[in-house]
Design a protein around this motif. Sequence first.
Motif, PDB file in Angstrom:
ATOM      1  N   UNK A 289       0.890   9.877  -8.665  1.00  0.00           N
ATOM      2  CA  UNK A 289       1.174  11.283  -8.990  1.00  0.00           C
ATOM      3  C   UNK A 289       0.042  12.196  -8.555  1.00  0.00           C
ATOM      4  N   UNK A 290      -0.970  11.638  -7.912  1.00  0.00           N
ATOM      5  CA  UNK A 290      -2.114  12.420  -7.448  1.00  0.00           C
ATOM      6  C   UNK A 290      -2.795  11.614  -6.344  1.00  0.00           C
ATOM      7  N   UNK A 291      -3.643  12.245  -5.539  1.00  0.00           N
ATOM      8  CA  UNK A 291      -4.349  11.503  -4.483  1.00  0.00           C
ATOM      9  C   UNK A 291      -5.170  10.358  -5.054  1.00  0.00           C
ATOM     10  N   UNK A 292      -5.232   9.258  -4.312  1.00  0.00           N
ATOM     11  CA  UNK A 292      -5.951   8.065  -4.757  1.00  0.00           C
ATOM     12  C   UNK A 292      -7.131   7.783  -3.842  1.00  0.00           C
ATOM     13  N   UNK A 293      -8.246   7.409  -4.454  1.00  0.00           N
ATOM     14  CA  UNK A 293      -9.390   6.959  -3.678  1.00  0.00           C
ATOM     15  C   UNK A 293      -9.074   5.591  -3.068  1.00  0.00           C
ATOM     16  N   UNK A 294      -9.824   5.241  -2.036  1.00  0.00           N
ATOM     17  CA  UNK A 294      -9.625   3.952  -1.371  1.00  0.00           C
ATOM     18  C   UNK A 294      -9.716   2.809  -2.363  1.00  0.00           C
ATOM     19  N   UNK A 295     -10.699   2.846  -3.251  1.00  0.00           N
ATOM     20  CA  UNK A 295     -10.875   1.756  -4.211  1.00  0.00           C
ATOM     21  C   UNK A 295      -9.674   1.648  -5.155  1.00  0.00           C
ATOM     22  N   UNK A 296      -9.075   2.789  -5.502  1.00  0.00           N
ATOM     23  CA  UNK A 296      -7.896   2.776  -6.372  1.00  0.00           C
ATOM     24  C   UNK A 296      -6.693   2.167  -5.656  1.00  0.00           C
TER      25      UNK A 296
ATOM     26  N   UNK B 176      -9.514  14.733  -1.668  1.00  0.00           N
ATOM     27  CA  UNK B 176      -9.594  14.001  -2.935  1.00  0.00           C
ATOM     28  C   UNK B 176      -9.024  12.589  -2.862  1.00  0.00           C
ATOM     29  N   UNK B 177      -8.495  12.195  -1.707  1.00  0.00           N
ATOM     30  CA  UNK B 177      -7.979  10.838  -1.587  1.00  0.00           C
ATOM     31  C   UNK B 177      -6.763  10.737  -0.686  1.00  0.00           C
ATOM     32  N   UNK B 178      -6.067   9.611  -0.807  1.00  0.00           N
ATOM     33  CA  UNK B 178      -4.901   9.331   0.025  1.00  0.00           C
ATOM     34  C   UNK B 178      -3.606   9.659  -0.707  1.00  0.00           C
ATOM     35  N   UNK B 179      -2.635  10.168   0.059  1.00  0.00           N
ATOM     36  CA  UNK B 179      -1.296  10.458  -0.476  1.00  0.00           C
ATOM     37  C   UNK B 179      -0.265   9.951   0.535  1.00  0.00           C
ATOM     38  N   UNK B 180       0.987   9.861   0.090  1.00  0.00           N
ATOM     39  CA  UNK B 180       2.063   9.522   1.025  1.00  0.00           C
ATOM     40  C   UNK B 180       2.163  10.622   2.075  1.00  0.00           C
ATOM     41  N   UNK B 181       2.487  10.218   3.303  1.00  0.00           N
ATOM     42  CA  UNK B 181       2.515  11.162   4.415  1.00  0.00           C
ATOM     43  C   UNK B 181       3.890  11.709   4.724  1.00  0.00           C
ATOM     44  N   UNK B 182       3.975  12.662   5.641  1.00  0.00           N
ATOM     45  CA  UNK B 182       5.242  13.330   5.956  1.00  0.00           C
ATOM     46  C   UNK B 182       6.297  12.420   6.571  1.00  0.00           C
ATOM     47  N   UNK B 183       5.882  11.327   7.190  1.00  0.00           N
ATOM     48  CA  UNK B 183       6.874  10.417   7.780  1.00  0.00           C
ATOM     49  C   UNK B 183       7.771   9.806   6.707  1.00  0.00           C
ATOM     50  N   UNK B 184       7.275   9.715   5.463  1.00  0.00           N
ATOM     51  CA  UNK B 184       8.112   9.174   4.390  1.00  0.00           C
ATOM     52  C   UNK B 184       9.286  10.100   4.090  1.00  0.00           C
TER      53      UNK B 184
ATOM     54  N   UNK C 238       0.834  -1.202   0.000  1.00  0.00           N
ATOM     55  CA  UNK C 238       0.000   0.000   0.000  1.00  0.00           C
ATOM     56  C   UNK C 238       0.869   1.253   0.000  1.00  0.00           C
ATOM     57  N   UNK C 239       1.913   1.242   0.813  1.00  0.00           N
ATOM     58  CA  UNK C 239       2.816   2.392   0.847  1.00  0.00           C
ATOM     59  C   UNK C 239       3.473   2.596  -0.516  1.00  0.00           C
ATOM     60  N   UNK C 240       3.845   1.498  -1.172  1.00  0.00           N
ATOM     61  CA  UNK C 240       4.426   1.594  -2.506  1.00  0.00           C
ATOM     62  C   UNK C 240       3.466   2.196  -3.513  1.00  0.00           C
ATOM     63  N   UNK C 241       2.181   1.845  -3.400  1.00  0.00           N
ATOM     64  CA  UNK C 241       1.168   2.428  -4.286  1.00  0.00           C
ATOM     65  C   UNK C 241       1.109   3.940  -4.093  1.00  0.00           C
ATOM     66  N   UNK C 242       1.149   4.388  -2.846  1.00  0.00           N
ATOM     67  CA  UNK C 242       1.100   5.826  -2.572  1.00  0.00           C
ATOM     68  C   UNK C 242       2.368   6.525  -3.068  1.00  0.00           C
ATOM     69  N   UNK C 243       3.504   5.866  -2.940  1.00  0.00           N
ATOM     70  CA  UNK C 243       4.764   6.445  -3.420  1.00  0.00           C
ATOM     71  C   UNK C 243       4.745   6.647  -4.929  1.00  0.00           C
ATOM     72  N   UNK C 244       4.144   5.703  -5.636  1.00  0.00           N
ATOM     73  CA  UNK C 244       4.153   5.758  -7.101  1.00  0.00           C
ATOM     74  C   UNK C 244       3.087   6.684  -7.673  1.00  0.00           C
TER      75      UNK C 244
END
Length: 250
Positions: free
Chosen positions: A26-33, A63-71, A18-24
Amino acid sequence: MAPTSASPMRSVDRALDVLGVLEDARHPLRLSDVARRAELHVATAQRILNVLVDRGYAAKEDSGYVAGPATVATAHAFLVNNRLSPVALPVLQELAATTGLTPTLFVRVGSARVPIARVEGRNPLRYQLPIGDKLPLHLGAGKALLAWLPEDERAACVAAAAPFTRASGEQITAEDLTAELRSVREDGFALAQGERVPDVTSVSAPILKGDTLLGALSIVGSSSDLPESDHPRIITEVRHAAEAIAARCP
């Protein structure tokens, strides 16, 4: 869907997926994405995202989920503690001063390459190449890493990437890429012209410590700043610089 399991290690794997998906992204992702890209059930993805948000590794926006500041903190810890960057930086600075072009240090992350250090030359490129951005192994400087991977890993990367079309419009099959990687390994360097970005040329070489691939060094410039008549000199400079970094690395 990926198989479910109560195994703690499987839980870690899924969280990293899941973290890898957020890293890759280029825009916020919905939960289903997120669930679809990580090949997880939506409920499982939601539980993992909740934990990542709590720990700061993900953030929820309107608009969705993105990688967070801890990264960012994790990336900083790597840049501070890895053994390659400190010994490479003086070499990159000298290479930039000698050639006027922009050298970049890459390391492999799975099926991608990531720039971890760069020194701007006298003629900076028009496009940005952020430190930490994931870039493909089958284009440009990535071939200086891909060509030296173990055969099974190299073949898997080739199969996943090909066929594809370069920025120049050239169409590449798996057979084309395999033959090119063989030549790169035999020659000891990779020369790329208009592969990822039009009108940009790069020369790259692996950083090898014995049989261990530490990373790759690439120098890049516009094709007008790096004409064919200058390729032999730049190839020599880059290969010597890569060898110097390897020699200095503990």
